[in-house]
Write a protein that holds these residues in place. Structure first.
Motif, PDB file in Angstrom:
ATOM      1  N   ILE A 175     -50.071  -5.746  -8.119  1.00  0.00           N
ATOM      2  CA  ILE A 175     -49.668  -7.171  -8.027  1.00  0.00           C
ATOM      3  C   ILE A 175     -49.046  -7.698  -9.308  1.00  0.00           C
ATOM      4  N   PHE A 176     -49.260  -6.984 -10.436  1.00  0.00           N
ATOM      5  CA  PHE A 176     -48.654  -7.436 -11.692  1.00  0.00           C
ATOM      6  C   PHE A 176     -47.237  -6.884 -11.859  1.00  0.00           C
ATOM      7  N   GLU A 177     -46.784  -6.064 -10.873  1.00  0.00           N
ATOM      8  CA  GLU A 177     -45.429  -5.512 -10.965  1.00  0.00           C
ATOM      9  C   GLU A 177     -44.439  -6.471 -10.323  1.00  0.00           C
ATOM     10  N   ARG A 178     -43.170  -6.251 -10.704  1.00  0.00           N
ATOM     11  CA  ARG A 178     -42.099  -7.102 -10.200  1.00  0.00           C
ATOM     12  C   ARG A 178     -41.985  -7.039  -8.674  1.00  0.00           C
ATOM     13  N   PHE A 179     -41.871  -8.151  -8.030  1.00  0.00           N
ATOM     14  CA  PHE A 179     -41.662  -8.287  -6.579  1.00  0.00           C
ATOM     15  C   PHE A 179     -42.837  -7.788  -5.735  1.00  0.00           C
ATOM     16  N   GLU A 180     -43.935  -7.372  -6.397  1.00  0.00           N
ATOM     17  CA  GLU A 180     -45.051  -6.813  -5.623  1.00  0.00           C
ATOM     18  C   GLU A 180     -45.952  -7.919  -5.119  1.00  0.00           C
ATOM     19  N   ARG A 181     -46.302  -7.831  -3.855  1.00  0.00           N
ATOM     20  CA  ARG A 181     -47.178  -8.829  -3.247  1.00  0.00           C
ATOM     21  C   ARG A 181     -48.254  -8.115  -2.442  1.00  0.00           C
ATOM     22  N   ALA A 182     -49.415  -8.764  -2.307  1.00  0.00           N
ATOM     23  CA  ALA A 182     -50.488  -8.168  -1.517  1.00  0.00           C
ATOM     24  C   ALA A 182     -50.533  -8.798  -0.135  1.00  0.00           C
ATOM     25  N   VAL A 183     -49.655  -9.775   0.081  1.00  0.00           N
ATOM     26  CA  VAL A 183     -49.627 -10.424   1.407  1.00  0.00           C
ATOM     27  C   VAL A 183     -48.210 -10.346   1.956  1.00  0.00           C
ATOM     28  N   LYS A 208     -44.337 -13.376   5.433  1.00  0.00           N
ATOM     29  CA  LYS A 208     -44.366 -14.238   6.629  1.00  0.00           C
ATOM     30  C   LYS A 208     -45.557 -15.186   6.556  1.00  0.00           C
ATOM     31  N   ASN A 209     -46.672 -14.653   5.951  1.00  0.00           N
ATOM     32  CA  ASN A 209     -47.892 -15.463   5.923  1.00  0.00           C
ATOM     33  C   ASN A 209     -47.832 -16.562   4.882  1.00  0.00           C
ATOM     34  N   ILE A 210     -47.605 -16.169   3.611  1.00  0.00           N
ATOM     35  CA  ILE A 210     -47.597 -17.155   2.522  1.00  0.00           C
ATOM     36  C   ILE A 210     -46.350 -16.909   1.684  1.00  0.00           C
ATOM     37  N   SER A 211     -45.612 -17.981   1.409  1.00  0.00           N
ATOM     38  CA  SER A 211     -44.356 -17.789   0.693  1.00  0.00           C
ATOM     39  C   SER A 211     -44.591 -17.414  -0.776  1.00  0.00           C
ATOM     40  N   GLY A 212     -43.629 -16.780  -1.368  1.00  0.00           N
ATOM     41  CA  GLY A 212     -43.740 -16.366  -2.774  1.00  0.00           C
ATOM     42  C   GLY A 212     -42.758 -15.250  -3.056  1.00  0.00           C
ATOM     43  N   LEU A 213     -42.360 -15.133  -4.316  1.00  0.00           N
ATOM     44  CA  LEU A 213     -41.384 -14.104  -4.694  1.00  0.00           C
ATOM     45  C   LEU A 213     -42.040 -12.855  -5.282  1.00  0.00           C
ATOM     46  N   GLY A 214     -43.334 -12.929  -5.561  1.00  0.00           N
ATOM     47  CA  GLY A 214     -44.004 -11.782  -6.183  1.00  0.00           C
ATOM     48  C   GLY A 214     -43.598 -11.630  -7.636  1.00  0.00           C
ATOM     49  N   LEU A 215     -43.285 -12.737  -8.291  1.00  0.00           N
ATOM     50  CA  LEU A 215     -42.837 -12.672  -9.687  1.00  0.00           C
ATOM     51  C   LEU A 215     -43.821 -13.303 -10.662  1.00  0.00           C
ATOM     52  N   GLY A 216     -44.640 -14.270 -10.162  1.00  0.00           N
ATOM     53  CA  GLY A 216     -45.505 -15.054 -11.054  1.00  0.00           C
ATOM     54  C   GLY A 216     -46.405 -14.191 -11.917  1.00  0.00           C
ATOM     55  N   LEU A 217     -47.122 -13.249 -11.312  1.00  0.00           N
ATOM     56  CA  LEU A 217     -48.059 -12.420 -12.086  1.00  0.00           C
ATOM     57  C   LEU A 217     -47.314 -11.463 -13.013  1.00  0.00           C
ATOM     58  N   TYR A 218     -46.136 -11.014 -12.568  1.00  0.00           N
ATOM     59  CA  TYR A 218     -45.328 -10.131 -13.431  1.00  0.00           C
ATOM     60  C   TYR A 218     -44.915 -10.889 -14.697  1.00  0.00           C
ATOM     61  N   ILE A 219     -44.401 -12.104 -14.502  1.00  0.00           N
ATOM     62  CA  ILE A 219     -43.974 -12.906 -15.661  1.00  0.00           C
ATOM     63  C   ILE A 219     -45.193 -13.216 -16.545  1.00  0.00           C
ATOM     64  N   SER A 220     -46.338 -13.540 -15.883  1.00  0.00           N
ATOM     65  CA  SER A 220     -47.561 -13.864 -16.633  1.00  0.00           C
ATOM     66  C   SER A 220     -47.979 -12.685 -17.495  1.00  0.00           C
ATOM     67  N   ARG A 221     -47.982 -11.504 -16.906  1.00  0.00           N
ATOM     68  CA  ARG A 221     -48.405 -10.321 -17.672  1.00  0.00           C
ATOM     69  C   ARG A 221     -47.476 -10.089 -18.864  1.00  0.00           C
ATOM     70  N   GLU A 222     -46.165 -10.240 -18.631  1.00  0.00           N
ATOM     71  CA  GLU A 222     -45.217 -10.025 -19.725  1.00  0.00           C
ATOM     72  C   GLU A 222     -45.451 -11.032 -20.847  1.00  0.00           C
ATOM     73  N   ILE A 223     -45.714 -12.279 -20.456  1.00  0.00           N
ATOM     74  CA  ILE A 223     -45.958 -13.318 -21.472  1.00  0.00           C
ATOM     75  C   ILE A 223     -47.231 -12.998 -22.246  1.00  0.00           C
ATOM     76  N   ILE A 224     -48.306 -12.658 -21.509  1.00  0.00           N
ATOM     77  CA  ILE A 224     -49.598 -12.385 -22.173  1.00  0.00           C
ATOM     78  C   ILE A 224     -49.489 -11.138 -23.060  1.00  0.00           C
ATOM     79  N   ASN A 225     -48.791 -10.121 -22.551  1.00  0.00           N
ATOM     80  CA  ASN A 225     -48.587  -8.912 -23.377  1.00  0.00           C
ATOM     81  C   ASN A 225     -47.852  -9.255 -24.665  1.00  0.00           C
ATOM     82  N   ALA A 226     -46.857 -10.140 -24.545  1.00  0.00           N
ATOM     83  CA  ALA A 226     -46.084 -10.530 -25.729  1.00  0.00           C
ATOM     84  C   ALA A 226     -46.951 -11.291 -26.737  1.00  0.00           C
ATOM     85  N   HIS A 227     -48.069 -11.786 -26.246  1.00  0.00           N
ATOM     86  CA  HIS A 227     -49.017 -12.459 -27.142  1.00  0.00           C
ATOM     87  C   HIS A 227     -50.028 -11.466 -27.720  1.00  0.00           C
ATOM     88  N   GLY A 228     -49.916 -10.188 -27.325  1.00  0.00           N
ATOM     89  CA  GLY A 228     -50.901  -9.185 -27.756  1.00  0.00           C
ATOM     90  C   GLY A 228     -52.205  -9.351 -26.989  1.00  0.00           C
TER      91      GLY A 228
END
Ligand code: ADP
Length: 527
Positions: free
Chosen positions: A470-478, A481-501
């Motif tokens: 789920i932390f990968e780009r475009f990856e979703r666990a749902v 059709k059920n719940i909208s989303g691009l599968g990007l939020g957690l990917y961007i979050s991980r990249e930001i947090i990683n950049a913070h060490g």
């Protein structure tokens, strides 16, 4: 009886004895003729002076003579070459000592027919144990001798060519070997011994099985035995163990060398190392599969993205049309502006949603290009989380979730304020989407010298197989059709947090809820 009458009677007696003998002789001759004519072998009789007494029709035919022409003559008188005359003289003398003599030699008939013959001279004893005659039989073995010579010639040629082949095969970079028609391998080239680190004694016959992978061996044996029984060439790839006990893949080709009789004389086999090619092929296949997967994900993303963008756009369009109508009716009736304001608010929300989506896409592009720039400052994490929660309170409440906050004071982190806000906002948006309207617990504390933010919900949860993806780009666990989303939020979050060490992790049970935990380095005290 007077003397004259005595003489007459003995002459008559002798005549009658002669006639009896002559008839006896002719009788025996007829028997001999019958025997001689019934066999392709030559039969004959010699007297003690090496002269023919009888010759069978088959031999007479070879000589081109009649019986009368032959009887009473010896080999010399019958035109035999001096060396044969001499040989047969010795052999007949030996037979006259009582021995059975065997011989074989070539002979060219008066008509020029060249042949090979083997023969036996047997002494024939009379009543007084004296040798009376010598009986002989000769067999034409020309065909057999010619076949033997041909075989010897082929063998010699082959031995010569095999020696040449071995010489050549020893210089080959491939492993090579020679087997008998029954598959017994009796020679390997130098490369074989170098590669396998084996000795000729270990390899002879079927010893090669020791350098095979036991898992592959049965199918190799099956195919090789099939080739041996059908005579068909053999081609197969399988691994062979090297001297250092590692396995490399080889392409093995075995060709039969046909014999003159139509069977198989030898098998020549080569094993060509194709390990590098095989590896490259595998890597290429893997790269191809990865590229195909990337294209699939991209296509899926494009379809989701267009859907995601269209939804707020459609609402925006509707809201704007509604606003316009309300404006027109307001002008007419000069009614209160509330309805218009509401409709404009809804439009602004759709614009915000669109902006967020576009921002996410832009962030992904920034991250891919390594252009995510962070502005570090000392931030009160509890304060930051409270602000984000306040901002999402309405959204969470609308989803039915109550909020429980446990925010420790004085937890400061060295971070990009805006980006950390973005991460927490994404977690809260996800709670609104996947939290099933159940309570959400949000906490900030210090843990192992790090600033820790935890967001816990009791919603749909995530299966363990998806925890990593789920932390990968475009990856979703749902499903989209059920719940909208691009599968990007957690990917961007991980990249930001990683950049913070720092780290971001999930702990979740499907159907029971999820806890997302962020840890980032604390700000130094001096800050
Ligand atoms: P999006 O929500 O746009 O799909 P995210 O990257 O934020 O993208 O999340 C990736 C996936 O992780 C989601 O599609 C969802 O399947 C799963 N997920 C994220 N947060 C939660 C949560 N709180 N509960 C259950 N599943 C979640």
């Amino acid at each position: 009886m007077n003397r004259r009458s005595e003489d007459t009677s003995s002459l008559a007696e002798m005549k009658s004895r002669y006639r009896a003998l002559e008839s006896d002789y002719k009788h025996q001759l007829r028997i001999l003729h019958a025997i001689g004519a019934s066999s392709p072998d030559f039969t004959y009789l010699f007297d003690r002076d090496h002269r023919f007494l009888y010759v069978s029709p088959s031999l007479l035919k070879l000589w081109g003579r009649s019986l009368d022409e032959a009887v009473g003559k010896n080999f010399e008188e019958l035109g035999y070459p001096p060396e044969l005359v001499e040989l047969h003289r010795r052999q007949l003398d030996e037979a006259l000592t009582g021995k059975t003599v065997f011989g074989a030699n070539a002979y060219i008939s008066p008509k020029g027919v060249e042949g090979h013959y083997e023969y036996t001279f047997v002494p024939v004893f009379g009543h007084d144990s004296r040798i009376e005659t010598i009986a002989g039989t000769t067999r034409d073995i020309t065909k057999r001798v010619k076949a033997d010579r041909e075989r010897a010639r082929v063998l010699q040629r082959l031995t010569g060519s095999e020696a040449q082949f071995r010489h050549f095969a020893d210089a080959m970079p491939q492993l090579a070997w020679i087997a008998r028609p029954d598959g017994f391998i009796y020679w390997y080239n130098k490369r074989w011994y170098e590669y396998t680190g084996t000795t000729p004694a270990q390899m002879e016959g079927w010893g090669w099985q020791n350098v095979h992978d036991p898992r592959e061996l049965p199918r190799v044996l099956e195919r090789w035995k099939a080739s041996i029984s059908t005579g068909e060439p053999f081609e197969m790839t399988f691994p062979l163990r090297s001297a250092d006990h590692s396995f490399r893949w080889f392409l093995t080709r075995v060709n039969p060398v046909p014999s003159n009789q139509g069977g198989i004389l030898r098998w020549f086999g080569t094993n060509t190392d194709i390990d590098a090619e095989r590896q490259a092929l595998k890597e290429r296949d893997a790269a191809l599969a990865a590229a195909e997967e990337a294209v699939r994900i991209r296509d899926e993303f494009l379809s989701i993205a267009s859907h995601e963008l269209r939804t707020p756009l459609t609402s925006l369009k509707l809201q704007l049309q509604l606003s316009r109508r309300k404006m027109e009716s307001q002008e007419l009736c000069a009614g209160p502006p509330d309805a218009l304001a509401k409709s404009l608010d809804a439009s602004v929300r759709q614009v915000a949603r669109l902006t967020a989506l576009v921002e996410d896409l832009l962030d992904v592009t920034r991250i891919s290009a390594g252009r995510l720039v962070l502005k570090f400052e000392s931030v009160d994490v509890g304060q930051l989380v409270r602000e984000v929660v306040d901002h999402h309170r309405e959204q969470l409440q609308a989803a039915g979730s109550t909020i429980e906050l446990r925010l420790a004071s004085f937890v400061r982190a060295e971070c990009d304020h805006f980006r950390l806000e973005q991460v927490v906002a994404n977690l809260l948006s996800n709670v609104a989407k996947y939290g099933s309207g159940k309570p959400v617990e949000i906490s900030v504390d210090e843990h192992s010298g790090k600033a820790r933010i935890r967001v816990r919900d009791f919603g749909i949860g995530i299966g363990p197989e998806k925890h990593g993806t789920i932390f990968e780009r475009f990856e979703r666990a749902v499903s989209s059709k059920n719940i909208s989303g691009l599968g990007l939020g957690l990917y961007i979050s991980r990249e930001i947090i990683n950049a913070h060490g720092g780290t971001i992790a999930v702990n979740s049970v499907l159907g029971e809820g999820s806890t997302f935990t962020i840890e980032i380095p604390m700000a130094s005290l001096a800050a």
